[in-house]
Design an enzyme around this catalytic site. Structure first.
Site, PDB file in Angstrom:
ATOM      1  CG  HIS A 259      -8.162 -12.040  -2.255  1.00  0.00           C
ATOM      2  ND1 HIS A 259      -9.031 -12.375  -3.392  1.00  0.00           N
ATOM      3  CD2 HIS A 259      -7.488 -11.241  -2.854  1.00  0.00           C
ATOM      4  CE1 HIS A 259      -8.724 -11.673  -4.471  1.00  0.00           C
ATOM      5  NE2 HIS A 259      -7.715 -11.016  -4.495  1.00  0.00           N
ATOM      6  CG  ASP A 261      -4.241 -10.757  -4.966  1.00  0.00           C
ATOM      7  OD1 ASP A 261      -5.182 -11.046  -5.645  1.00  0.00           O
ATOM      8  OD2 ASP A 261      -3.943  -9.815  -4.280  1.00  0.00           O
ATOM      9  CG  ASP A 371      -9.211  -7.775  -5.429  1.00  0.00           C
ATOM     10  OD1 ASP A 371      -9.507  -6.439  -5.456  1.00  0.00           O
ATOM     11  OD2 ASP A 371      -7.750  -8.243  -5.457  1.00  0.00           O
TER      12      ASP A 371
HETATM   13 ZN    ZN Z   1      -6.766  -9.681  -5.648  1.00  0.00          ZN
END
Ligand code: ZN
Length: 1004
Positions: A259, A261, A371
């Protein structure tokens, strides 16, 4: 037998930690290091290696926060090193902390020719070397740990200007290491077995069997000669490792993942480097483990690699072709889904899938949003219309109050579209395939008994890092291991196929998937929110007028400018940017990006409008809304000035605004005490109450400052009922108020013949940890409220009968909310606000008051300590609205103010639609640049409708497409209906409730 379990467990734990783990390194020798510190922002490899490197050694500090230091590492491999049972590796410790990878120092390792070897992270800090001398470069990034251990303490680290100038890391080691592969294997055996054992019931023979095997391992491995006896230790464990999984063991499809971001506690420039580190780790791991596959979302991140790391991108492209580097999600970024407008959410797929199809000839079949902070009920239809068949998230496991009842289910949207959905029951997108994660997946899986397979994404994430060889070793050991779920490394597609075939009749969850947490993300960082809303509408205008002008042969269509602007806006919709949960750096950049989008689109709109209006000196008023405004038709222009405002009149101690359609009455303090519809006499403001009332609340969340509004905010309120000044200025009533260090100017306006009271709230905001709301206590009895979402609206209860209703105390809406009784209702529309709460209370006479409140501003202190400080202008409109269609009209008009240019005369709309329930969301030229016109329409009432679509120019053929503008007849699995019309045939379309239709037209 005496029970000595605790003693053996302690012995095993200490033996593994103190004896086995350190013996993995058989020997090591320090390498030579020189260094060059980059003066400011990162530079490319070629520029860095051309600099003067100076001597450096472990123990020395390097780089201030957000700095970069390049290390050059050289050395010879000593005589006699290497061999069959060892691996030669460079091991670097940049000064790593105990915090997780991705939230601290990181590096990227290059060969002298500029090719990338792999990333360098805590818990993944080795790289193979030899044969031959060591000669490598490390680009080390001194990213500060912005969150620390708390995630709420104000910190200066999120802004380069305030982060400090002193080095924050100390180089610990740069060594050549001989790694003992047998000891390493033993360590992995122990990790998996101990992890499994801890999850098993104490009463199970299997648990005791593993414990006794581990005890035997401690006996046979000589702590003074671990390397020599490790093989015997592995032999002692071989039996328990070989025992196969139960027949009914849960099946886990483990998907390699990271993941990353796209911005959060780091700026996007760092994300680009994070991607290079993580993806190069992944490529290196693929060489080592042939069964390793990696799922990677976000076309934007691939596009960054293509632009900044072309060599890496080519290697990725090859692995995509092998089916091992798997693009998932199909969106431009893992966006928020509460706030992006309908067209923008569609474009996430248009741009994302467009990139994947163009670059790889590959189309992801799923939506991958592990998320994001809650999921709009519009998403199932958008995803299906973009060709997705499955949806994945796990975020709803963060709910504070209620537990979602399913892990594998159908998710049904507002229009009835369904998408096959999975929540990984391990409740994480960052698994390390530990016994704890695997056991949790099995324990929590809600569909047990009817289905027995789940997906577990594994790999370090949030700030990247990705899977490690330790995780692949764990996967290998748990392929079939008694007491453990069965782990198979595979693709999301493999999982969804298995899940579908083994669970043919899943349950259905209908409507939005509201996240019972992070309710402040609809409001934090108001400038970012406003930038998004403005940009979406500027893009609508730019496309509409450019397409109209292009189809009339008056101008070229500015494809590049529009694509660039879209991609900028789509990136800012990432799930930590638009929600306002990033550091100051990110939000300052977002504001600059939105300003650049506005600057790029202004001339596009202006040139197209001038071309359409033709030469002349008349005022021509353009209306980009899908509804009439200021005398101009929807999507057209009219000659003549826009309607004038109505002047306020003093009445008693207060003021009145009256245009014959509605009448607004203000008291001496400028409070709106009455707002009535003249024809019906119906009052909108609850008796004895004031509307457009500013309220300030204490806003101190329990944990995630920028993310959360907690229910206790409602306990302390200050209502701004006093005015510093009330004055009539031209056609406006202006009311000034103040609170603490902040000032407020409310400007009320009525325009001729319009039922809309315009309320401009100008705030100079200097509060900390306060929430500002604008309250409308309405004389309406409504047990539910309608809030606009993408391509439609959702209805939510105004009461709190159930724990689900109670938890939904702050909600997102787009341009409008509507509350109503049969035949009457009220709309509250906004031009840049998303957060709302809509509740009910009781008036003194026992009647119900429906309280609609907009959340205008917050001022959280983490991660941006200065969030929301300064000037803001927020606009609201209040009107009587018998149905949601009047609310929709006002929402569009408020967000698409008419524009006046000087020109020849009126402009007929390019597209007209016969039904008021069918709304045009976009008019543009086709993505493939063929010159075809694309019109996106939707049914907005939530009912069935028929509409005739007319186009002012001659059309050779018209047909419906999916969101990617493809003919459904060409698609194997199209979720949209195929219809087509020949030249001259009336284009008549039947809409299902809330149906989105993409109509493509070829010019004759
Ligand atoms: Zn995230």
């Amino acid at each position: 037998m005496h029970d000595t379990t605790p003693q053996i467990e302690m012995r095993v734990e200490r033996f593994v930690r103190e004896r086995v783990a350190p013996a993995v390194e058989r020997r090591h020798v320090a390498l030579d290091v020189t260094a060059w510190e980059v003066p400011d922002e990162p530079v490319p490899f070629a520029e860095a290696v051309a600099q003067d490197f100076t001597a450096f050694k472990p123990g020395m500090a390097w780089s201030r926060p957000w700095g970069t230091t390049w290390f050059h590492v050289t050395g010879e491999i000593p005589e006699g090193w290497g061999g069959a049972d060892v691996a030669l590796e460079l091991v670097v410790d940049l000064g790593f902390s105990a915090r997780q990878p991705g939230f601290q120092a990181e590096g990227l390792i290059y060969r002298p020719d500029g090719t990338i070897v792999k990333g360098l992270e805590p818990l993944n800090n080795a790289v193979p070397v030899g044969p031959g001398p060591v000669d490598l470069y490390i680009e080390a990034a001194s990213n500060p740990d912005v969150g620390g251990h708390y995630f709420y303490l104000p910190t200066p680290l999120g802004d380069k200007a305030t982060a400090g100038a002193e080095p924050i890391y100390t180089l610990r080691r740069v060594d050549l290491v001989e790694r003992d592969l047998t000891v390493y294997g033993l360590l992995q055996d122990c990790w998996t077995l101990v992890g499994l054992m801890e999850q098993l019931e104490a009463s199970l023979p299997r648990r005791a069997e593993i414990l006794r095997a581990l005890e035997r391992m401690c006996d046979v491995v000589d702590p003074d000669r671990v390397a020599e006896t490790a093989a015997a230790g592995r032999e002692a464990l071989a039996g328990v490792l070989a025992s196969p999984a139960y027949a009914s063991a849960h099946q886990v499809i483990a998907v390699g993942h990271a993941h990353i971001d796209s911005a959060w506690l780091w700026p996007t420039r760092e994300t680009i480097r994070k991607c290079a580190r993580t993806f190069s780790n992944v490529l290196a791991l693929m060489d080592e483990y042939p069964d390793f596959v990696f799922a990677c979302s976000s076309a934007q991140q691939y596009a960054w690699m293509k632009e900044h790391y072309p060599e890496l991108f080519e290697r990725i492209r090859r692995r995509v072709a092998d089916g091992r580097f798997v693009p998932v999600g199909g969106m431009w970024v893992e966006s928020d889904t509460n706030m992006p407008g309908g067209e923008a959410l569609a474009r996430q797929f248009v741009h994302g899938k467009g990139f994947f199809l163009r670059e790889f000839g590959y189309e992801p079949g799923d939506v991958w949003l592990p998320d994001s902070f809650g999921y709009t009920a519009a998403l199932p239809q958008i995803a299906r219309a973009a060709g997705a068949r499955a949806f994945l998230t796990q975020k709803i496991s963060w709910n504070e109050s209620n537990r979602m009842p399913h892990h594998t289910f159908w998710w049904e949207g507002i229009d009835g579209s369904r998408i096959f959905t999975h929540f990984p029951p391990a409740d994480t997108y960052n698994s390390d395939l530990s016994g704890a994660d695997l056991a949790r997946a099995q324990r929590q899986y809600a569909e047990k008994g009817v289905s027995n397979v789940s997906l577990t994404p594994f790999g370090f994430g949030d700030g990247g890092g990705g899977p490690t060889r330790e995780m692949m070793e764990a996967a290998a050991r748990t392929r079939s291991l008694e007491g453990s779920p069965r782990v198979e490394v595979g693709t999301p597609e493999r999982f969804f196929e298995l899940a579908r075939t083994t669970h043919p009749a899943p349950a259905t969850w209908s409507g939005e998937m509201y996240l019972e947490l992070h309710r402040g993300t609809y409001t934090s960082q108001a400038n970012t929110k406003q930038g998004n809303r403005r940009s979406e509408h500027l893009l609508r205008e730019a496309e509409l007028w450019s397409a109209t002008a292009a189809w009339r042969g008056l101008a070229d269509y500015p494809y590049e400018t529009l694509d660039d602007a879209w991609r900028t806006v789509l990136l800012q919709q990432f799930h930590d940017i638009l929600p306002g949960s990033s550091i100051a750096w990110v939000h300052q950049e977002a504001e600059r990006n939105y300003a650049a989008v506005a600057a790029a689109l202004a001339p596009v709109i202006d040139e197209a409008q001038r071309a359409l209006a033709g030469p002349g000196s008349a005022p021509v008023v353009f209306n980009a809304a899908p509804v009439a405004a200021a005398g101009a038709p929807a999507l057209g222009a009219v000659a003549g000035p826009p309607p004038a405002g109505v002047a306020p009149v003093a009445a008693g101690t207060g003021w009145v605004l009256d245009n014959g359609v509605v009448r607004a009455v203000f008291d001496a303090a400028g409070l709106l005490v009455s707002f009535a519809e003249t024809a019906s006499g119906r009052e909108l403001v609850a008796a004895g109450e004031a509307a457009a009332l500013l309220q300030v609340f204490r806003d101190t969340p329990n944990q995630w400052d920028a993310w959360d509004i907690d229910a206790h905010y409602r306990h302390t309120v200050t209502e701004l009922r006093e005015a510093d000044a009330v004055e009539a200025t031209g056609d406006a009533l202006v009311v000034r108020r103040s609170f603490h260090r902040s000032t407020f100017t409310q400007t009320f306006r009525l325009v001729e013949a319009s039922p809309e009271l315009e309320i401009e709230t100008r705030v100079d905001w200097h509060e900390r940890e306060k929430l500002l709301k604008l309250a409308f206590p309405l004389a309406v009895h409504a047990d539910r409220a309608s809030s606009e979402v993408q391509f439609g609206h959702v209805q939510r209860p105004t009461h709190a009968n159930t724990s689900w209703d109670m938890a939904r105390f702050e909600t997102a809406a787009h341009r409008w909310v509507h509350v109503g009784e049969p035949g009457f209702g009220v709309a509250v529309a906004n031009d840049s606000t998303y957060g709302h709460d809509i509740t009910r209370r009781w008036a003194a006479d026992g009647s119900t008051v429906t309280l609609v409140r907009e959340s205008l501003l917050r001022a959280p202190r983490f991660p941006d300590p200065h969030a929301d400080q300064g000037e803001h202008v927020l606009r609201t409109a209040l009107r009587p609205a018998p149905t949601v269609l009047e609310a929709l009209d006002t929402g569009y008009r408020l967000n698409l103010p008419v524009r006046a240019v000087t020109g020849g005369g009126p402009v007929a709309p390019l597209v007209t639609v016969s039904s008021p329930a069918v709304v045009v969301e976009a008019v543009k030229l086709a993505e493939d640049r063929s010159g075809d016109l694309v019109v996106r329409l939707y049914e907005a009432r939530g009912g069935r409708a028929r509409a005739r679509v007319e186009v002012s120019e001659p059309v050779e053929r018209a047909w419906t497409t999916d969101l990617l503008e493809r003919d459904p007849a060409d698609l194997a699995d199209a979720a949209v209906q195929a219809s087509a019309w020949a030249a001259g045939e009336p284009i008549e379309i039947a809409f299902r409730p809330f149906e989105i239709v993409t109509l493509r037209l070829r010019r004759a």
